[in-house]
Design a protein around this motif. Sequence first.
Motif, PDB file in Angstrom:
ATOM      1  N   ILE A 139      34.428  14.991  34.186  1.00  0.00           N
ATOM      2  CA  ILE A 139      35.034  13.864  34.944  1.00  0.00           C
ATOM      3  C   ILE A 139      35.486  14.153  36.172  1.00  0.00           C
ATOM      4  CG2 ILE A 139      37.676  12.685  34.525  1.00  0.00           C
ATOM      5  CD1 ILE A 139      37.352  13.702  31.731  1.00  0.00           C
ATOM      6  N   PHE A 140      35.807  15.725  36.330  1.00  0.00           N
ATOM      7  CA  PHE A 140      36.027  16.117  37.968  1.00  0.00           C
ATOM      8  C   PHE A 140      34.691  15.633  38.704  1.00  0.00           C
ATOM      9  CE2 PHE A 140      34.914  19.633  40.850  1.00  0.00           C
ATOM     10  CZ  PHE A 140      36.191  19.312  41.523  1.00  0.00           C
ATOM     11  N   ARG A 166      40.999   9.416  38.931  1.00  0.00           N
ATOM     12  CA  ARG A 166      41.317  10.686  39.714  1.00  0.00           C
ATOM     13  C   ARG A 166      42.565  11.277  39.113  1.00  0.00           C
ATOM     14  NH1 ARG A 166      40.138  13.098  44.154  1.00  0.00           N
ATOM     15  NH2 ARG A 166      38.771  11.431  44.931  1.00  0.00           N
ATOM     16  N   SER A 199      41.299  13.510  36.417  1.00  0.00           N
ATOM     17  CA  SER A 199      40.648  14.500  36.893  1.00  0.00           C
ATOM     18  C   SER A 199      41.582  15.717  37.317  1.00  0.00           C
ATOM     19  CB  SER A 199      39.654  14.099  37.809  1.00  0.00           C
ATOM     20  OG  SER A 199      39.044  15.118  38.448  1.00  0.00           O
ATOM     21  N   ALA A 217      41.964  17.059  33.517  1.00  0.00           N
ATOM     22  CA  ALA A 217      40.660  18.138  33.356  1.00  0.00           C
ATOM     23  C   ALA A 217      40.579  19.346  34.093  1.00  0.00           C
ATOM     24  CB  ALA A 217      39.485  16.979  34.061  1.00  0.00           C
TER      25      ALA A 217
END
Length: 439
Positions: free
Chosen positions: A87-88, A277, A280, A284
């Motif tokens: 995800i990042f 975002r 993330s 994450a």
Amino acid sequence: MSRPPANRTPLLLSRRSWPEVRRIGDILRTETVGGVLLLVAAVVALAWANSPWSGGYRSLADVTVGPEALHLDLSLAQWAADGLLAIFFFVAGLELKREFVAGDLREPRRAMLPVAAALGGMTLPALIYVAFNVGTGDGALTGWAIPTATDIAFALAVLGVINTSLPSAMRTFLLTLAVVDDLLAIVIIAVFYTSALHFGLLLLALAPMALFGLLVQRRVRSWWLLLPLAVTTWALVHASGVHATVAGVALAFTVPVLRRRPGHGPGLAEHFEHRIRPLSAGVAVPVFAFFAAGVSVAGAGGLGATLTDSVALGVMVGLVVGKAAGVLGATWLVQRFTRARLAEGLAWWDMVGLALLAGVGFTVSLLIGELAFGAGTERDDHSKIGVLLGSLLSAVLATVVLRARNRHYQGVCALEERDSDADGVPDVYEEQPTRTTPS
């Protein structure tokens, strides 16, 4: 009347357009919060791993969940490294594509500096690490890429805490450098840290990724269509032997940046970035840091033994010295051998602060350390301590330099305000768009 010729000399770290400044500001606010969460997660993990209850931390990290038939029976620590970091890197890929397609860096003369700085900031730390470990043997050279990464969330959090008087172009530069740095780190992971590659599964992953790309090119936003395709792509890439975070970047590159018709809302890449975002930066990356940063100092042989190990020393010196010298040296070379120059009002001390801040290599450095040495091994523990100490020292040194620069810019602003008041001319915020009256 003929117009005077435009000045074609490119400005390094020049002022950006107002929409770009506003967009970067929104990103910085999110990343600052994410950076604080990242730091809190790392501190909690370190404290727990070095407490009398450290066994509970290890047991939690080793809990296995997921279907064994799909080779997804992973520990929570593996899910954090392989799943959440995808995800990042999806968000990082969106940001990188947006910068080069529609951002200020779509012009090669502006993209030249942060790309060159990122390359210099990756090459020199790797060479320093190799110099420390070239004669040691025992697989130490495998970790050559550990000090090459810059952590976006952590670095921007440090920059955000300092204050807001620093020029916005410095933040844009750091963000772009870190994103390019992450992309190059993903390439390194895919090329150098893929042990067994199954081409069949990798080719099979192209099918759901192509369908995902087709849908987003048609501006489809339905999560119930896109999410299964993204997860399937990720699972196939993971099973192929390539690190699964590569799938995040590959999927991001299929998302269109430009709007289909001007004036009809944000582009799809900006829409996804806005939505994902917070997940993330707020979930994450902190969860990964929690499972990756929990190294037992006693289990690594004690702090004294770690600081005499060539792996830890190579990582620390690579981050603190190599990153700063590489970024600063590449910037100087660009200025020396091209027509580019620093924008008026900026000094090389600003670049020194940013170069030091690039040595905060937390998230991706920890990931590469696990891939190089294996999670939980003594070498991995030493590399983690090197990453933590090197990142901390880089952040402290950068804070000292940038706080001094922040006070300098505060003084400049105060002087300009006094001069403006004395002249009787109203102050104008230079970064606001100019308005013209129709004739």
